[in-house]
Write a protein that holds these residues in place. Structure first.
Motif, PDB file in Angstrom:
ATOM      1  N   SER A  95      90.865  -1.284  81.345  1.00 39.63           N
ATOM      2  CA  SER A  95      90.963   0.410  81.173  1.00 39.63           C
ATOM      3  C   SER A  95      90.409   1.056  82.354  1.00 39.63           C
ATOM      4  O   SER A  95      89.824   0.328  83.209  1.00 39.63           O
ATOM      5  CB  SER A  95      90.450   0.734  79.905  1.00 39.63           C
ATOM      6  N   SER A  96      90.290   2.474  82.267  1.00 41.11           N
ATOM      7  CA  SER A  96      89.570   3.145  83.485  1.00 41.11           C
ATOM      8  C   SER A  96      88.207   2.847  83.355  1.00 41.11           C
ATOM      9  O   SER A  96      87.319   2.683  84.402  1.00 41.11           O
ATOM     10  CB  SER A  96      89.810   4.726  83.326  1.00 41.11           C
ATOM     11  N   PRO A 114      92.468   0.239  87.204  1.00 43.81           N
ATOM     12  CA  PRO A 114      92.951   0.205  85.674  1.00 43.81           C
ATOM     13  C   PRO A 114      94.525  -0.588  85.718  1.00 43.81           C
ATOM     14  O   PRO A 114      95.059  -0.283  86.653  1.00 43.81           O
ATOM     15  CB  PRO A 114      93.311   1.585  85.255  1.00 43.81           C
ATOM     16  N   SER A 162      91.805   8.223  84.141  1.00 42.70           N
ATOM     17  CA  SER A 162      92.050   7.143  85.169  1.00 42.70           C
ATOM     18  C   SER A 162      92.489   7.654  86.561  1.00 42.70           C
ATOM     19  O   SER A 162      92.925   8.653  86.544  1.00 42.70           O
ATOM     20  CB  SER A 162      93.490   6.642  84.145  1.00 42.70           C
TER      21      SER A 162
END
Length: 446
Positions: A317-318, A328, A100
């Motif tokens: 999410s990433s 993110p 991330s």
């Protein structure tokens, strides 16, 4: 040196030995004590320690391998890294997860109060007294078949080979009570409540007791209702259950997988009444089990999802953030596939209503307290639901329990049919939400 720093050093040394340049590790450990009683005797006493560590390794081709372990000593960490590295050569080649971008960003401040564990014998004594008090609260209450008091302490950490290192520890206590009744020539009725707090001392046991008794007694005087269209008021718990059942609406992974009611182009579009606003606020003061970072190390926060009826953000999410040119959002869980979930709902008024509604003056209103069978009665990809519920028919403040009924509709229609969002919100384990008034829904009675 903390345990997590020790794990980080161990992993760094093992990865250098194995020729691994890129890895990350997420782990959690839960210490839990829970008790249940039945008919004046302990039914179940459970003390458990669960730990889980997920290790991800990237190879020189940027493929990723994932493995899990419960062993965090040097031998266990090295074996997990080696296994994940070997698995990476069988990993996906499209949309490969990465660290991330926010994994080293500062974490939000969140005060956590750690409790001293209570002996199981003391928990049993408390619960036995509560059970007896419930049985004495009303002559119709004959059983407390489901109950429990539990204490948990949760440790979490995330680290990666790029220098990210997060850790936090939280504790909380919870109580659940559920009673049933028996009356001659009447069907059994039931009621229940659930409370959660940071410590056992702060746990609202009396409130849980009173709510259970009041709900149970309120269902004794019941009657059948005719099928038809009714104005419906959802309790906070009921509305949050529906919101969670259709979370694909704002889950970026579901949207990219084409398993959603939304598309990437849905952002900025009106999907609900302008009276409604919803955010995912992990650090809300009502969230007892708040987490400051997700499974990828991304800080959590307050993310608006719906503002004045308009869809303004997806949960990312990433992986999904990279694919959709976004950031993110702190909602990811790592594993063989990165998944996305809501942290803590905060539902509140958007635009101010022009018309006020009140259960004390409204006529022929259905107040839904709790919806059931969500696993069977929801078609999340079509947006439809048909769910049995517990609730009351309300006329000018007088509540009469409904014998048996189901509520059916289309969730997107429900969002657009909201006519009133009450000002006063209620704190629940899954979110903060006021009662929500919906203009018309199909109710199947008898």
């Amino acid at each position: 040196m903390s345990k997590v720093q020790t794990i980080a050093q161990t992993a760094t040394a093992a990865s250098a030995k194995l020729g691994i340049n890129k890895f990350d590790i997420y782990g959690s450990a839960i210490d839990q004590t829970s008790v249940q009683v039945f008919q004046g005797e302990p039914k179940q006493v459970k003390a458990s320690q669960k730990s889980s560590v997920i290790v991800r390794v990237w190879n020189e081709k940027k493929q990723i391998g994932v493995t899990s372990t419960t062993d965090v000593d040097p031998v266990g960490i090295e074996l997990a890294l080696k296994t994940a590295y070997e698995a990476s050569y069988f990993g996906v080649t499209d949309h490969i997860p990465d660290f991330s971008d926010e994994a080293k960003s500062p974490l939000p401040f969140s005060k956590s109060e750690l409790a001293t564990p209570t002996p199981a014998a003391e928990l049993i004594t408390k619960l036995l007294k509560i059970e007896q008090d419930l049985l004495n609260a009303h002559e119709a209450i004959t059983s407390v078949p489901y109950n429990g008091i539990a204490e948990q302490e949760v440790e979490r950490f995330y680290l990666n080979s790029d220098g990210a290192l997060r850790e936090e520890t939280r504790s909380f206590a919870s109580i659940y009570l559920y009673t049933t009744t028996e009356q001659e020539d009447r069907k059994p009725r039931s009621g229940g409540a659930y409370k959660i707090a940071n410590t056992l001392e702060k746990l609202d046991i009396d409130g849980c007791f009173q709510e259970t008794v009041e709900k149970t007694i309120s269902h004794l005087n019941y009657k059948a209702i005719p099928s038809g269209k009714y104005r419906v008021v959802f309790s906070p718990e009921a509305f949050l259950s529906l919101l969670g059942a259709f979370s694909n609406l704002y889950n970026a992974q579901n949207i990219l997988d084409k398993q959603s009611l939304s598309t990437p182009e849905s952002l900025g579009k009106s999907i609900a009444s302008p009276l409604l606003s919803v955010s995912d606020n992990a650090l809300h003061s009502g969230n007892i089990s708040a987490e400051t970072f997700d499974g990828e190390g991304t800080p959590t926060g307050n993310l608006p999802i719906i503002e004045n009826g308009v869809l303004v953000n997806f949960l990312h999410s990433s992986v999904t953030a990279k694919r959709m040119n976004a950031k993110p959002t702190g909602n990811a869980s790592i594993g063989a596939k990165v998944s996305i979930g809501v942290n803590y709902y905060h539902v509140f008024r958007g635009k101010q209503p022009t018309t006020e509604y009140n259960l004390d003056t409204a006529e022929n209103i259905i107040l839904i307290d709790d919806v059931q069978a969500l696993h069977a009665g929801v078609n999340s990809l079509q947006g439809s639901f048909s769910l049995p519920f517990d609730g009351w028919l309300v006329n000018k403040g007088e509540k009469v329990s409904i014998e048996a009924a189901t509520v059916a509709g289309d969730f997107l229609d429900v969002l657009k049919s909201i006519i009133f969002v009450e000002a006063e919100a209620e704190v629940t384990p899954s979110g903060v939400c006021p009662r929500i008034w919906v203009d018309s829904l199909s109710i199947t009675g008898q």
